[in-house]
Design an enzyme around this catalytic site. Structure first.
Site, PDB file in Angstrom:
ATOM      1  N   CYS A  47      63.778 106.472 -48.145  1.00 27.63           N
ATOM      2  CA  CYS A  47      64.294 107.815 -48.426  1.00 27.63           C
ATOM      3  C   CYS A  47      63.811 108.748 -47.321  1.00 27.63           C
ATOM      4  CB  CYS A  47      63.869 108.286 -49.818  1.00 27.63           C
ATOM      5  SG  CYS A  47      62.087 108.451 -50.055  1.00 27.63           S
ATOM      6  N   ASN A  67      59.420 109.496 -48.478  1.00 22.34           N
ATOM      7  CA  ASN A  67      58.651 108.365 -49.028  1.00 22.34           C
ATOM      8  C   ASN A  67      57.595 108.842 -50.040  1.00 22.34           C
ATOM      9  OD1 ASN A  67      56.528 105.627 -47.825  1.00 22.34           O
ATOM     10  ND2 ASN A  67      58.070 105.587 -49.410  1.00 22.34           N
ATOM     11  N   CYS A 118      59.063 110.361 -53.231  1.00 26.40           N
ATOM     12  CA  CYS A 118      59.767 110.432 -54.531  1.00 26.40           C
ATOM     13  C   CYS A 118      60.632 109.195 -54.798  1.00 26.40           C
ATOM     14  CB  CYS A 118      60.649 111.678 -54.613  1.00 26.40           C
ATOM     15  SG  CYS A 118      59.721 113.223 -54.672  1.00 26.40           S
ATOM     16  N   ARG A 119      61.792 109.133 -54.145  1.00 27.98           N
ATOM     17  CA  ARG A 119      62.791 108.134 -54.523  1.00 27.98           C
ATOM     18  C   ARG A 119      62.429 106.713 -54.118  1.00 27.98           C
ATOM     19  NH1 ARG A 119      67.486 111.236 -51.614  1.00 27.98           N
ATOM     20  NH2 ARG A 119      65.662 111.636 -50.291  1.00 27.98           N
ATOM     21  N   SER A 120      62.076 106.515 -52.837  1.00 27.51           N
ATOM     22  CA  SER A 120      61.800 105.133 -52.403  1.00 27.51           C
ATOM     23  C   SER A 120      60.510 104.557 -52.981  1.00 27.51           C
ATOM     24  CB  SER A 120      61.872 104.986 -50.879  1.00 27.51           C
ATOM     25  OG  SER A 120      60.883 105.745 -50.227  1.00 27.51           O
ATOM     26  N   ASP A 128      68.080 113.829 -54.498  1.00 32.34           N
ATOM     27  CA  ASP A 128      66.703 114.134 -54.131  1.00 32.34           C
ATOM     28  C   ASP A 128      66.123 115.094 -55.172  1.00 32.34           C
ATOM     29  OD1 ASP A 128      64.339 114.865 -53.019  1.00 32.34           O
ATOM     30  OD2 ASP A 128      65.148 115.262 -51.027  1.00 32.34           O
TER      31      ASP A 128
END
Ligand code: 4NP
Length: 177
Positions: A25, A28, A30-32, A143
């Site tokens: 993401c 690095n 939150c999402r990934s 996001d």
């Protein structure tokens, strides 16, 4: 279902039997990291850890060395997944060579990764994470960083169902037991 015998060109065989999976993401944090944690959890639940190398990275460097965002960690923990041991790192050109599967969380991440593939040699390994999602929506993981608390649970739900589908496909593709 038709069965195929893996040949010597099979990527998992080339990499010494490991399937190397990288989630990417922007930050690095939150999402990934969530995708890494949820995938790890799903793989561990099926006792398939020995088949995988799992990692995540961000295209940006702002948060390198930091633990995942506190709100993302809370949401993950509430859903039974710990992200506490993860630390952010930036995506490297070498990652294009090292990983068989590189999943970008949104189109901007995808473009940034492909830009680093100067020769176009590795493009086939890189795709949008939500291409695997049974309900792909606009194919991007939103996001949640600047949004409200609910955004984090929405992201969890997207990541969970996508990871479950991803693992079943990989179990079939690589004959994992
Ligand atoms: P992520 O979220 O890409 O899911 O880790 C973000 C985290 C930080 C920033 C942007 C997105 N930031 O601009 O600092």
């Amino acid at each position: 279902m038709t069965m195929q015998i893996p040949d010597n060109d099979h990527p998992a065989i080339q990499s010494g039997g490991l399937v190397r999976v990288l989630f990417v993401c922007l930050g690095n944090i939150c999402r990934s990291p969530l995708a890494e944690g949820v995938f790890r959890e799903a793989v561990g639940h099926k006792n398939l850890d020995h088949h995988f190398q799992i990692d995540s990275a961000g295209t940006g460097a702002w948060h390198v060395g930091e633990a995942p965002d506190r709100r993302m960690q809370q949401t993950a923990r509430r859903n039974g997944v710990s992200l506490a041991d993860q630390r952010a790192r930036q995506f490297q050109v070498d990652d294009l060579r090292s990983f068989e599967h590189i999943f970008a969380m949104d189109r901007s991440n995808l473009n940034d990764i492909l830009f680093l593939d100067g020769t176009g040699e590795f493009g086939h390994k890189v795709r949008l994470f939500r291409e695997i999602d049974p309900e792909p929506g606009d194919y991007q993981v939103p996001d949640p960083y600047y949004g409200s608390g609910d955004g984090f649970q929405d992201v969890f739900n997207i990541v969970k169902r996508t990871v479950d589908e991803m693992l079943s496909r990989m179990i079939e593709e690589y004959y994992l037991t």
